[in-house]
Design a protein around this motif. Structure first.
Motif, PDB file in Angstrom:
ATOM      1  N   ARG A 154      -8.692  -0.991   6.459  1.00 37.62           N
ATOM      2  CA  ARG A 154      -8.023   0.197   6.194  1.00 37.62           C
ATOM      3  C   ARG A 154      -7.076   0.653   7.354  1.00 37.62           C
ATOM      4  NH1 ARG A 154     -12.181   3.034   1.628  1.00 37.62           N
ATOM      5  NH2 ARG A 154     -12.073   1.299   0.394  1.00 37.62           N
ATOM      6  N   GLY A 155      -7.544   0.676   8.582  1.00 39.48           N
ATOM      7  CA  GLY A 155      -6.940   1.347   9.707  1.00 39.48           C
ATOM      8  C   GLY A 155      -5.920   0.533  10.066  1.00 39.48           C
ATOM      9  N   ALA A 156      -5.809  -0.971   9.808  1.00 42.35           N
ATOM     10  CA  ALA A 156      -4.682  -1.647  10.137  1.00 42.35           C
ATOM     11  C   ALA A 156      -3.636  -1.383   9.074  1.00 42.35           C
ATOM     12  CB  ALA A 156      -5.161  -3.067  10.081  1.00 42.35           C
ATOM     13  N   SER A 157      -3.992  -1.305   7.447  1.00 42.34           N
ATOM     14  CA  SER A 157      -3.005  -0.814   6.637  1.00 42.34           C
ATOM     15  C   SER A 157      -2.409   0.490   6.967  1.00 42.34           C
ATOM     16  CB  SER A 157      -3.974  -0.935   5.241  1.00 42.34           C
ATOM     17  OG  SER A 157      -3.066  -0.585   4.238  1.00 42.34           O
ATOM     18  N   ALA A 158      -3.389   1.397   7.473  1.00 40.12           N
ATOM     19  CA  ALA A 158      -2.497   2.618   7.714  1.00 40.12           C
ATOM     20  C   ALA A 158      -1.837   2.412   9.038  1.00 40.12           C
ATOM     21  CB  ALA A 158      -3.807   3.614   8.190  1.00 40.12           C
ATOM     22  N   THR A 159      -2.153   1.728   9.726  1.00 39.08           N
ATOM     23  CA  THR A 159      -1.007   1.472  11.077  1.00 39.08           C
ATOM     24  C   THR A 159       0.360   1.021  10.460  1.00 39.08           C
ATOM     25  OG1 THR A 159      -2.889   1.201  12.694  1.00 39.08           O
ATOM     26  CG2 THR A 159      -0.508   0.129  13.128  1.00 39.08           C
ATOM     27  N   ASP A 160       0.265  -0.009   9.885  1.00 39.59           N
ATOM     28  CA  ASP A 160       1.324  -0.688   9.150  1.00 39.59           C
ATOM     29  C   ASP A 160       2.218   0.351   8.201  1.00 39.59           C
ATOM     30  OD1 ASP A 160       1.261  -3.200  10.329  1.00 39.59           O
ATOM     31  OD2 ASP A 160      -0.417  -3.656   9.417  1.00 39.59           O
ATOM     32  N   ALA A 161       1.506   1.286   7.413  1.00 42.00           N
ATOM     33  CA  ALA A 161       2.354   1.852   6.343  1.00 42.00           C
ATOM     34  C   ALA A 161       2.837   3.018   7.308  1.00 42.00           C
ATOM     35  CB  ALA A 161       1.245   2.627   5.453  1.00 42.00           C
ATOM     36  N   ALA A 162       2.266   3.382   8.383  1.00 41.62           N
ATOM     37  CA  ALA A 162       2.885   4.432   9.351  1.00 41.62           C
ATOM     38  C   ALA A 162       4.262   3.808   9.894  1.00 41.62           C
ATOM     39  CB  ALA A 162       1.867   5.196  10.234  1.00 41.62           C
ATOM     40  N   LEU A 163       4.131   2.530  10.426  1.00 36.31           N
ATOM     41  CA  LEU A 163       5.545   2.217  11.047  1.00 36.31           C
ATOM     42  C   LEU A 163       6.353   2.084   9.942  1.00 36.31           C
ATOM     43  CD1 LEU A 163       3.541  -0.348  13.167  1.00 36.31           C
ATOM     44  CD2 LEU A 163       4.839   1.365  13.944  1.00 36.31           C
ATOM     45  N   ALA A 164       5.882   1.826   8.834  1.00 35.72           N
ATOM     46  CA  ALA A 164       7.040   1.335   7.603  1.00 35.72           C
ATOM     47  C   ALA A 164       7.537   2.822   7.353  1.00 35.72           C
ATOM     48  CB  ALA A 164       6.240   0.756   6.329  1.00 35.72           C
ATOM     49  N   ALA A 165       6.799   3.992   7.036  1.00 38.33           N
ATOM     50  CA  ALA A 165       7.213   5.038   6.766  1.00 38.33           C
ATOM     51  C   ALA A 165       8.032   5.732   7.747  1.00 38.33           C
ATOM     52  CB  ALA A 165       6.162   5.922   6.400  1.00 38.33           C
ATOM     53  N   GLY A 166       7.860   5.411   9.022  1.00 36.53           N
ATOM     54  CA  GLY A 166       8.561   6.064  10.318  1.00 36.53           C
ATOM     55  C   GLY A 166       9.689   5.321  10.402  1.00 36.53           C
ATOM     56  N   THR A 167       9.859   4.003  10.171  1.00 37.04           N
ATOM     57  CA  THR A 167      11.057   3.397  10.398  1.00 37.04           C
ATOM     58  C   THR A 167      12.036   3.990   9.305  1.00 37.04           C
ATOM     59  OG1 THR A 167       9.743   1.340  10.974  1.00 37.04           O
ATOM     60  CG2 THR A 167      12.262   1.112  10.111  1.00 37.04           C
ATOM     61  N   LEU A 168      11.780   3.921   7.992  1.00 37.31           N
ATOM     62  CA  LEU A 168      12.566   4.525   6.985  1.00 37.31           C
ATOM     63  C   LEU A 168      12.843   6.075   7.366  1.00 37.31           C
ATOM     64  CD1 LEU A 168      10.960   3.581   3.573  1.00 37.31           C
ATOM     65  CD2 LEU A 168      13.247   2.772   4.350  1.00 37.31           C
ATOM     66  N   ILE A 169      12.191   6.994   7.762  1.00 37.79           N
ATOM     67  CA  ILE A 169      12.497   8.405   8.215  1.00 37.79           C
ATOM     68  C   ILE A 169      13.407   8.293   9.301  1.00 37.79           C
ATOM     69  CG2 ILE A 169      11.587  10.632   8.836  1.00 37.79           C
ATOM     70  CD1 ILE A 169       8.933   9.988   7.185  1.00 37.79           C
ATOM     71  N   GLY A 170      13.013   7.453  10.426  1.00 38.68           N
ATOM     72  CA  GLY A 170      13.845   7.483  11.634  1.00 38.68           C
ATOM     73  C   GLY A 170      15.202   6.919  11.334  1.00 38.68           C
ATOM     74  N   GLY A 171      15.438   6.154  10.422  1.00 47.26           N
ATOM     75  CA  GLY A 171      16.519   5.502  10.207  1.00 47.26           C
ATOM     76  C   GLY A 171      17.429   6.537   9.529  1.00 47.26           C
ATOM     77  N   ALA A 172      16.683   7.252   8.403  1.00 48.35           N
ATOM     78  CA  ALA A 172      17.680   8.021   7.252  1.00 48.35           C
ATOM     79  C   ALA A 172      17.807   9.579   8.085  1.00 48.35           C
ATOM     80  CB  ALA A 172      16.523   8.453   6.054  1.00 48.35           C
ATOM     81  N   LEU A 173      17.107   9.989   8.958  1.00 51.77           N
ATOM     82  CA  LEU A 173      17.354  11.520   9.545  1.00 51.77           C
ATOM     83  C   LEU A 173      18.692  11.495  10.001  1.00 51.77           C
ATOM     84  CD1 LEU A 173      14.095  12.646  10.893  1.00 51.77           C
ATOM     85  CD2 LEU A 173      15.363  13.848   9.064  1.00 51.77           C
TER      86      LEU A 173
END
Length: 448
Positions: A140-159
């Motif tokens: 679950r920790g690894a899953s949270a890490t990758d999910a945060a990276l995925a969400a961050g990539t989307l938000i960082g590209g969209a802003l």
């Protein structure tokens, strides 16, 4: 105060997501921000070299620092360094400031390599004993890490794109701040704000048992001793040796994918601009697939019958994905595009499932006094191999050969687990003499 397993798991997941979300926010805009600030590509390459060299130089000392000073203090220091780095990168406009920002981010990366996971394992062992189940929490920790990276990539590209809509908000933002803040700066500054929350959470939510007061003399004496012990453990224990070699295999595969995929994306779409869009989508997809793979790691172990077999299956899945990517170099048209997407997803799905199963095995072999150091040695193995592989694959002619070399590395990593016997779950003794079980264990890799 000793936390129960469920609470420790929840806090480990939270601290993992909070640490990696700001870094995910920086992925999409960072290089574009450098170029908008007037930096040449040679300077940009120098900035990333400063990051990599700082991380490699500090990886082992900071792992030892976590084992000597404590997990919470080192995690908070990593967050503060990232806060300073993202602020410098978001507002800086000179090569010195931008290079310093990347170096600070590299130092934060080294500091963060292991303390959170070591804290979780220590806490679970303190509450439920050394034979407690770790795989679910690690997954679950690894899953949270990758999910945060995925969400961050989307938000960082969209802003930045969103700020360009409407009545030219981006231009007004730059004008109001005299060019200090531009649309591409906003994701990094948002990440800096998240770092404040990360530091606060790490200091308040991760209790540790009291440690002896640390003096400068003790630190200078104990950190090198701890680092040396971690290196010796890798040399004398076959399970830890498999961990390091498998980390190297994963590093080789990741370097190949990250260096060659942007060019392949441009080739497949026919233009660099559309290729960049495709690569951003693939990067987000990769993180999401890694999150899914990590979440499925316990199920993979149950279906295959053991953590060791789960590692073999997962690395084999990643190797199959790389093989599909290598096949796309021989075709043209829409077919390789879909094939490449499937291959890319399989690579990260497999690596995501590999990490928790390997780390579950690793933590049963490494004592608490050297746990963060062992994770740092593992991370260093991945990074150094990735750097060497990067030099090799960029020197080879384009085509399937660079990809096939990465396939071979992953297959070799999987084969390491085909020659084992006995149980890998016995804790490693702290003495210099390995027991028989040390020649028969499993292994661990984190692909971040």
């Amino acid at each position: 105060m000793t936390l129960d397993v469920r609470t420790a798991r929840r806090r480990y997941v939270t601290v993992s997501a909070l640490f990696w979300l700001p870094l995910g926010l920086s992925i999409a805009p960072l290089v574009l921000l450098f170029t908008e600030r007037g930096m040449a590509m040679a300077a940009v390459a120098g900035f990333f070299a400063a990051h990599s060299l700082t991380t490699a130089a500090l990886e082992l000392p900071t792992g030892g620092l976590s084992d000597v000073l404590g997990r919470r203090a080192v995690l908070a220091a990593a967050g503060l360094l990232n806060l300073a780095a993202l602020t410098l990168l978001g507002l800086g406009s000179t090569p010195v400031l931008l290079g310093l920002g990347m170096a600070l981010m590299g130092a934060a990366r080294a500091l963060s390599s292991g303390p959170a996971e070591a804290w979780y394992v220590d806490t679970v062992h303190a509450h439920a004993g050394p034979d407690a189940e770790l795989r679910t929490g690690l997954a679950r920790g690894a899953s949270a890490t990758d999910a945060a990276l995925a969400a961050g990539t989307l938000i960082g590209g969209a802003l930045p794109w969103l700020l360009g809509l409407g009545p030219d908000l981006g231009a007004r933002l730059a004008e109001t701040t005299s060019g200090l803040v531009v649309p591409l700066s906003v994701p990094l500054l948002l990440g800096a704000a998240v770092e404040i929350a990360f530091v606060s959470y790490a200091l308040t939510a991760l209790p540790e048992p009291p440690r002896p007061p640390a003096t400068l003399r003790n630190v200078l004496r104990d950190v090198p001793t701890t680092v040396a012990g971690g290196l010796r453990l890798g040399g004398r224990d076959a399970l830890v040796r498999r961990v390091l070699l498998s980390a190297a295999a994963a590093g080789s595969a990741l370097a190949t994918v990250e260096l060659l995929t942007p060019g392949r994306a441009a080739d497949l779409t026919g233009a660099s601009e559309s290729g960049a869009v495709l690569f951003a989508a693939l990067a987000c997809t990769g993180f999401a697939c890694a999150a899914v793979g990590a979440h499925l790691a316990p199920l993979t172990a149950r279906l295959t019958g053991s953590g060791e077999r789960a590692v073999v299956t997962s690395l084999g899945t990643s190797a199959a994905g790389l093989l599909l990517l290598s096949l796309t170099t021989a075709f043209a048209g829409p077919f390789p595009l879909s094939l490449a997407a499937i291959g890319y997803a399989l690579i990260y799905l497999g690596l995501g499932a590999t990490g928790p199963n390997e780390n579950d095995l690793l933590h049963r072999r490494v004592p608490s006094t050297g746990r963060a150091t062992a994770l740092s040695v593992q991370s260093l193995s991945l990074q150094l191999t990735a750097a060497l592989t990067g030099l090799l694959v960029t020197a080879l002619p384009s085509g399937p050969l660079p990809w096939l070399l990465a396939v071979a590395a992953l297959v070799a990593g999987a084969l390491l687990w085909g020659f084992r016997g006995g149980s890998a779950s016995r804790p490693c003794a702290t003495s210099a003499e390995p027991d028989g079980a040390g020649e028969r264990g499993g292994r661990a890799v984190t692909h971040e």
